[in-house]
Each structure stands twice: as structure tokens, then as C-alpha cells.
Design an enzyme around this catalytic site. Sequence first.
Site, PDB file in Angstrom:
ATOM      1  N   SER A   1       7.844  19.438 -38.961  1.00  0.00           N
ATOM      2  CA  SER A   1       9.226  19.530 -38.743  1.00  0.00           C
ATOM      3  C   SER A   1       9.449  20.504 -37.522  1.00  0.00           C
ATOM      4  O   SER A   1      10.288  21.348 -37.233  1.00  0.00           O
ATOM      5  CB  SER A   1       9.651  20.623 -39.740  1.00  0.00           C
ATOM      6  OG  SER A   1       9.616  20.014 -41.181  1.00  0.00           O
ATOM      7  N   ARG A   2       8.909  19.918 -36.586  1.00  0.00           N
ATOM      8  CA  ARG A   2       8.786  20.517 -35.217  1.00  0.00           C
ATOM      9  C   ARG A   2       9.688  19.954 -34.015  1.00  0.00           C
ATOM     10  O   ARG A   2       9.828  20.685 -33.056  1.00  0.00           O
ATOM     11  CB  ARG A   2       7.183  20.593 -34.722  1.00  0.00           C
ATOM     12  CG  ARG A   2       6.852  19.161 -34.173  1.00  0.00           C
ATOM     13  CD  ARG A   2       5.721  19.238 -33.100  1.00  0.00           C
ATOM     14  NE  ARG A   2       5.703  18.124 -32.115  1.00  0.00           N
ATOM     15  CZ  ARG A   2       6.204  18.580 -30.837  1.00  0.00           C
ATOM     16  NH1 ARG A   2       6.488  19.944 -30.559  1.00  0.00           N
ATOM     17  NH2 ARG A   2       6.235  17.687 -30.260  1.00  0.00           N
TER      18      ARG A   2
ATOM     19  N   GLY B   1      12.263  24.574 -38.619  1.00  0.00           N
ATOM     20  CA  GLY B   1      12.001  23.149 -39.129  1.00  0.00           C
ATOM     21  C   GLY B   1      12.741  22.864 -40.592  1.00  0.00           C
ATOM     22  O   GLY B   1      12.648  24.121 -41.137  1.00  0.00           O
TER      23      GLY B   1
ATOM     24  N   GLY C   1      12.707  19.661 -42.334  1.00  0.00           N
ATOM     25  CA  GLY C   1      12.562  18.276 -42.851  1.00  0.00           C
ATOM     26  C   GLY C   1      11.339  18.383 -43.890  1.00  0.00           C
ATOM     27  O   GLY C   1      11.421  17.457 -44.803  1.00  0.00           O
ATOM     28  N   GLU C   2      10.520  19.413 -44.204  1.00  0.00           N
ATOM     29  CA  GLU C   2       9.507  19.117 -45.064  1.00  0.00           C
ATOM     30  C   GLU C   2       9.550  20.061 -46.194  1.00  0.00           C
ATOM     31  O   GLU C   2       9.324  19.746 -47.535  1.00  0.00           O
ATOM     32  CB  GLU C   2       7.943  19.613 -44.532  1.00  0.00           C
ATOM     33  CG  GLU C   2       7.792  18.599 -43.324  1.00  0.00           C
ATOM     34  CD  GLU C   2       6.387  19.010 -42.565  1.00  0.00           C
ATOM     35  OE1 GLU C   2       6.632  19.955 -41.541  1.00  0.00           O
ATOM     36  OE2 GLU C   2       5.449  18.280 -42.834  1.00  0.00           O
TER      37      GLU C   2
END
Lengths: 754, 291
Positions: free
Chosen positions: A526-527, A711, A713-714
Site C-alpha cells: 500500500s505504498r 496506505g 489498499g491492504e
Amino acid sequence: MTTIEKPTYTIIGTRPIRPDGVEKVTGKAQYGADIRLPGMIFGRVLRSPHAHARIRSIDTSAAESFPGVLAVLTHADFPVAADRVEELGETAVNLKELSENILAAGKALYRGHAIAAVAAANPHVAEEALKLIKVDYELLPPVTDVRDAMREDAPLLNENRYTKELGGAKSDKPSNIASHVQFQSGDIAAAFADADHVVEREFTTKMVHQGYIEPQNSTASWNSDGTLVIWTSTQGAFSVRAQLSEILKMPVARIKVVPMEIGGGFGGKLPIYLDPVAALLSKKSGHPVKVVMNRTEVFEGTGPTSGTYIKLKAAEKGGKLTAIEATLAYEAGAYPGSSVGAGAMCMLSPYNIENFKIDGYDVVVNKPKTAAYRAPGAPASAFATESVLDELAKAAKIDPLQFRLQNSAHEGTRMVTGVPFPRIGHEEVVEAALNSAHYRSPIEGPYRGRGVASGFWFNAGMQSSVVVSVNTDGTVNLTEGSTDIGGTRASLAMQLGETLGIPYDTIKPTVVDTDSIGHNDVTGGSRTTFASGMAVYEAGMDVQREMLKRASKLLNAPETDLVYEHGGVHVVSDPAKKMSFKEIAAQSARTGGPINGKGSVLARGAGAAYGTHIVDVEVDPDTGKVTILRYTAVQDVGTAIHPAYVEGQIQGGAVQGIGWALNEEYYYDDTGRMANSSFLDYRMPTTLDVPLIDTILVEVPNPGHPYGVRGVGEVPIVPPLAAVANAIADATGHRFTDLPISPRRVVEELHGLG
Amino acid sequence: MEAFAYVAPKSLAEAYTVLANGKSSQLLAGGTDVIVQLREGRRHCDQVIDLKHIPELMGMRWLPDGTLEIGAAKPLAEIYEDAEVARRLPGLIDAASLIGGIQVQSRASLGGNLCNASPAADSPPALMVLGARLVIGSSSGTRELPVEQFFAGPGRNVLAPGELLLAVKVPPPGPHAASFYLRFIPRNEMDIAVASAGAFLRLDATGGRIEAARVALGAVGPTPLMSAGAAAALVGQAPTREVFEKAGAAAAETATPITDMRGSAAQRRHLVSVLTIRALEGALQRAREAR
């Protein structure tokens, strides 16, 4: 939206159209499968039909002489790889194992393991030629379950593998257990003895796949000057280049990797599979070679995430979580390197617990080598922790969210590694969940229930490079090297627009090949919006400094009397004297030449992400079918740069987690064959299987980023497994501890069948 | 994919000639099963014979006695979009509208679904409980047989070399009678039946007694199965929940399910009972509404 300490932004927080959107919806965007080159031929890969076999010999002579075949490849064509571990971006890779996973050497370790490859004038001829390759296999007993593989008498995948024990010691005997990690603190024995309630459970999860829509593909052109160009679908062009350089023993600069549009990755497109195969087929044949996997190859031959066994014991006293003892065993697949370490480090991170002991085992089995999958390792361990927490809260007669809130980690709480957290937002997230319309609504009716769960993910920083080129009409080219999976061209352009005070639609972001920009680590952890966003901010500040220099000449004022603000420069002592960004850009040719900014970062300070999910389900006790009635995902997103894409990430993660909880699994027969290697029988949720996932964005800005980005997304895939299981327990009164909680499992357990 | 010839005969006579040319053939109606199987190497042939250009196979008509005759290659969408068919034979529509998605239904046919002979296919149980008969043709004439006698095993039917399935004939249910078909799938779309059940009920004029009954099952044996035991548990009885439960239990005894990636034998046997009861309840409601 809850906003805490958030500055006023102009572009950040708006929802503009993504730069790549129109091309994608009109079908014009170029994916790897769209590549057509003059003289291009087609490669196909021969794969092991056996889960575990020694390869006595491979005879390719008949295939080589088959009309239309232009090259045949086996592992013998690879340069000898060193048996050492390289840090390649987010992933540490043993090069020998990497190369043996790409084309097997000596042993086929799973069904689907690539054995040889053929390139021919068309893919059908290549496919026919594969049948002519004679492989002499000596069949060995396969082991596909993590607990079976840990037994002393289990068949060994590698007779020379010993367990890396705690403190660097090595086991006495060879083993499928590649390594053992441990985290501990406090006195669990005393805490368990002193507890009001103790719950102990065993959990299992099955191997699951990321299920990206676009299969792996690679097109290679080995040029007569010794350079190599690769067009591929990847989360990290520079990582592909680095891995190719090591495997092919080629200098990095002679390899150009062109990242195509990507049809999903979720971690699965970090490792390489086809790129060296296409490259060497091209070298041997003298033609550009294109290789594309089919869906069965994707399931059987690429990296899913681990099946797991987890035993967990937890204690509560007076509403306080006092101790956790856990054993985690994760399937690594054919070669070591599961995400058990991350699973162990994440499982307690939402909470403040003094006494814990966690043992983790990385175990090889005769299945595909696992790869990253969205918060790798964390969903399975959270499934265990959050299921047991649910039972403890019930035993203590405390609302499950209240129980999580009063045991929450916060700034200063130490992770299991001993590292203290900076500012984190788990408390805010749980509070937002408690106050949500969903949680305050009643849940009524037979076989209906509600579940909640929290989840944590570290998020990553790592390296990014960007270049900002200012054009004389005031438009800007933003050149970057991070694969855009989740809308990062938009989120990076928005951060640049914010930094420079210029409109979003004057910025054209482009993801370029490895020849055209400096190093960028993979799009993973998620960077990208975080770390490439920092690089964009730096590049923007670089442009600001240059703009001040130019304005100094144009406005005839010393730089110390100038300030860059609101998309232009003005004189502090005489604010009427000012020039806009566009006006300064227009004069660049006569004030010193092109105005370029660069950003080059090793990003530190990635802000941890927390999510808490609420789900209502209805269970049909006769068929075992679970229907998701309502779903709300609450998440600390730091700052939502583009809220619609943040919501999209959260919704996507939740849906993947629901699939993992309810239906998805690698279903193996006794021979070690995956019996459901198609999207028909590998049951991911369809749009008809999930309601709209409601999202609540909590913004606790990350102090480690100029715009507070975390981040996003994860972490949304971490809570759903347990949230769904907890809701089913609430609906049925039955605690399911094995995933998937498929209709089969529900009717078998509720009706005592099988 | 392996190379093959493609032939599209325009008449039955031409089709019989091509079938007899000595090459191994694969018949193509909608192609929604066959094309996938050829691509995946699960079927092999020298020639693919496309049947969609033969007028007899694409028609649909009502015979004088109220029987519906459906050309074997007629797309499912054209069947279920016909208002008269939907009114008279809702139990057929249950299956026709379940097979595949909209695009698939615009190509896929009853004939293809039957000839593919999947034990889990949706149309066989629905047609079996309706008492459907199949018309089979060859260069030497035609023959008819009840649909339940068509299946020989997973992926195998009783067509002899040179024979074609021409049409499906569905007789009228009659007064106070109706059928119902349903299946169980873990998802809500994109799935194949884990188990399925069709039921037919004919009530007496008062609606209080079952005069005739048929129950057929899918995905729980090597072929679709008729459950004589379930029918016996129903005929002569009042259409009550208790009677339906007995029929469900009898149907479960008929089933010979296996365990595979789609479900376990125990789960399937359990589902047979659940689905049979639900199918009977659906058929009962329709029979009471039917005049």
C-alpha cells in the site's frame, strides 16, 4: 467522514476522473496481451502433472524437430543461479529457488510446476509440440496439508532443508519446516491462571488465490546488440528487471522492462514466472516471443496465499485482554517464504496486551510457492484472534466493539516486535463503528446475526523516483515508475496539483519503462500513494524553488522577498507584484531553460492502517447458504486523497475477504491436484453475492507524510474473515473455525453430517 | 486448440451425409459447452457440424394436442421469452432461464444441454417431470424416447452413430397440474448445480389429493435420476408438508451422490430432500393456480 486535524486542501479530497479511465472503458488501453511485434512468435509452457516427482530426464528432441517449432527451453538453459537471498524490493528472494520455480530443476514440487517451454509460429503448434516432450518422472508421495508436512515421517520436499530455529540455530534432522519465529513478552502462565475467562480454539484456512482478472503474460525481444526488452504485467517493472538481471546474469542497464496496464495483482504480480522464459525463448529463436498463461496455469502455476493452521488461547480479566498464546503454521508452498512472520506480527496489533507468546512456522508443501496477497499473512491470523475475542467479549458480557475499544492499542503501545506505535487510529475507527447507523440499527429475525472484527496492516514506504517537467503553456508532465493498480496516476497528480497549486487537469501523469525514470520499488505494501506521493511532493517543492529563482529575475525582486503560494509567486513586500505558475512557465526559455523538478525518496514513516468491519448475515439452515445482508467497513485512511478510490479499495478488499470466508479454496484431490482450477469452481463472489459495501472513512493523518497519507489498499481484507464468522456464530449459535464457511460446511456442521 | 474442419449443413439430409463421411464429428448447437471443451482439449474431433442452419432444428410449435415441440438447437432465450410457453409451462422456464447468463442463453439450446449429458444439467430434471419425449432422427427415419432414457453416464447419451437429436416434445400438464424446478448453487450466479430437483404434481378437482406426481433429481448420480420412491410417497396423499417431507426423504434414498469440489455426498443427499420439498411446494402452488 470524520476529520481530525486536517488542513484545508484544494484538490486533495475531491473526486476527479482518473487519467486512464476513458482508455480503459473504451478498450483502447494496452495490456500485455495486446502486444503485437513484427516477427513475433508464441511460447507455451509444459507443466508437471504430478504434485511431487523427481525428474529423471527430459527429452525435447521430438518437439524440437516438430514443424513450426523455433525454440525449446528447459532449466538447463539458465545460467547457474547462486543459492543466496537477494532483497528485491518488498520481497526477499532466494535466486536458486526463484529460478527453479520458473523452470523446475531435478524435482517437480507441485502440479503445475513449469518443466519446459516451446516457442512456435503460432500458439497451437506450440501446444502440440509440448505433447512431444518426454519427461521421465519418478513419482514421490505428495504432502499438501501444513500439519501433515510438519510430521516427522512426512515426505520431504528437499532432503537438504533444515529448520532455521530461534536464534539462528539449525534443526538436527531435515524437515519441511523451513523456519520457526517467536514473539513473546510478559508472563502468560500467570495471566491465564489469574483470568476470568479463557478461550482456546483451533483454526484452519485454505490456500486461496488473488484472482486477478488478467493472467500473467510476457513478451520478450532479445536484440542482436545483446539488449533485452520485456513487455509485461507486473506490480514492479524495476523488480522484474532486477530479478531478470540476476537470473540471466545480465547487467541491469541492458534490460528494459515496459510495464503494461495491469489487470489486477493484489501481490500476486510481484514474483516473475514467464519473463525469463520469454527472454530465453527469444534469444534462442531470434524472434520476439509472447507467452500468456491460461486460467488453470494461473491457479496452478503462480503464487496464491498460504493455507494455515492456527491454535490460539486468550484470556480476559475484568474486561481486559490479559494474555494470548498462539501457534501459527503457514504453508509456504514449494519453497520457503510464507507470510507467517507478518501474520504473527499483525495479529495482536489492534490491541494492548502485556502477556503473549506467538510461535510461527514456515512450512513447505507440494503446492505452488505462495506469493503476497493483500496484507499477506494478516487475514488468517486476524481470523483466529478476532474470533476468540468475540467469544471472550461474550463471556465477559461486554459489547464486542466496546471490548475492542477498551483493549485498543494507541500511540506508544508496543507491537509484538517491541516497537512502539506512532499516532494510530484504531480507537477512532472502533468509535466510528460504534456510532455508525449500521451498528445502531437492530438485527432481527431467525438465523440472522451480526459480527464485527478489526484488522491491522503495517503499510510500506521504500523507494520512489518521479520527474516533473513544466511545459511552457503551464501544463505539467508527471513521469513516474510505479505500476498504477488502484488509481495512483490520479492520486499522485492530485498531490502534485496540491503542492504546486495548479489544476488537476493540467497535469499528465505517465508510468514509464525502466529506461525512462530512476528506480521505483514495487507497487505493494500500500505504498504508492504514500511513498511516490512523497516523491511527488519533493519534486513539486523542487519546481517551486526553481519557480522562485525564475520569478526573481522576472519580478526584479530578491528570492528572499518572494513566496510561492496558490499556484504562483508574489513579492512579500509588495503583494501586487506577482506572476502565476503559467506566466513563469511561459518565460522559462529566457530565464534559464526548462523547469524540471525531481523527487527521489526512501520513504520512512509509513502510517499503519486499521479497519473495523460490521456485517449482518442471514443463514439458510437447510442449504447452508450465507447471505450478506449489510456490510460496513470503517477504516483510518490517514488522508483520503481521492475518496472514491479509497472507498473502492476498501470495498474490493472487503469483497475478497468475504470470498475467502465463504467459498474460496484450493480444493485438492488425493493426488495433489487442484480440482477447481477455473473461475467456475473457484468461487469468488460475483456482484450478485455481495451488497453495496458501505464505507466510513476516518481520517487520522499520518504524521510521517506531508499530506497525512496512510496506505489504504491492504487492511480492508484483514477483518472480513472473522467478521463474517462472528456474524454466522451470532446467527446460528455455532462457531465455525474452519474456512471456507461454505454451504457444504454449514450443513455438515449444523446437521451433523459426514 | 487442435485443428478441425467446420461444416454447416443447410438441411437434415445434408447433415446425415456429413455425419456419415467417416470423420469423427462434434455436433455444435449453441456451442456454449462444446467450444469450451474443444479449447480445453476435453473433446477431440475431425469436424465440427454446426446445426444452427437446419430449419427443423430451430423451430418451435404447438401440436394439436397441446404438446410443445421445440427444435433441438432453438436458443433458450427464444423459448423463455415466448409468453405462451411461459404461461403454459412455467416449470420448463425455471430451467431454461437458469442455464448460463443472458449471452449464453441467446445461443445455448435444450438439445445441447441434453446431449452434453452433464449429470448437473438444469434442463433434464425439468423435462423429466414434465414427461417430455425426445425425437431422434437418422438417414433411416426417426424414433422417440422418454427424456429420462436418453442419458448413459456423465457426458454420454444414447445417440447412435449417424443419429441427431431433432426435437423435444413437452406434453401439456393438464388441469390442476404443474411442475417446478430449482437447484442449489453456492453463489447466486456463475455456478453449476450442487444438487437440483424437479417436481410435477397433478391434483384432483378439489385440490386435496395428489393424483399424479413425478420427482427428478440432478447432480446426485451419474445421470439425472427419476425418483420412483418420491412419486410413490405422494400419489393418493394430501399435498401436505408431512407428505412432502416423506417424498423428500424418499428422493434422498434415490440419490447416489459423490463428493467432489462442488459438494460432498452427505451435503448433496441432504440437499436432495430440501430441494425436493421446495420443488413440491412450488409445483403445488402453481397447480392450485392452474385452471
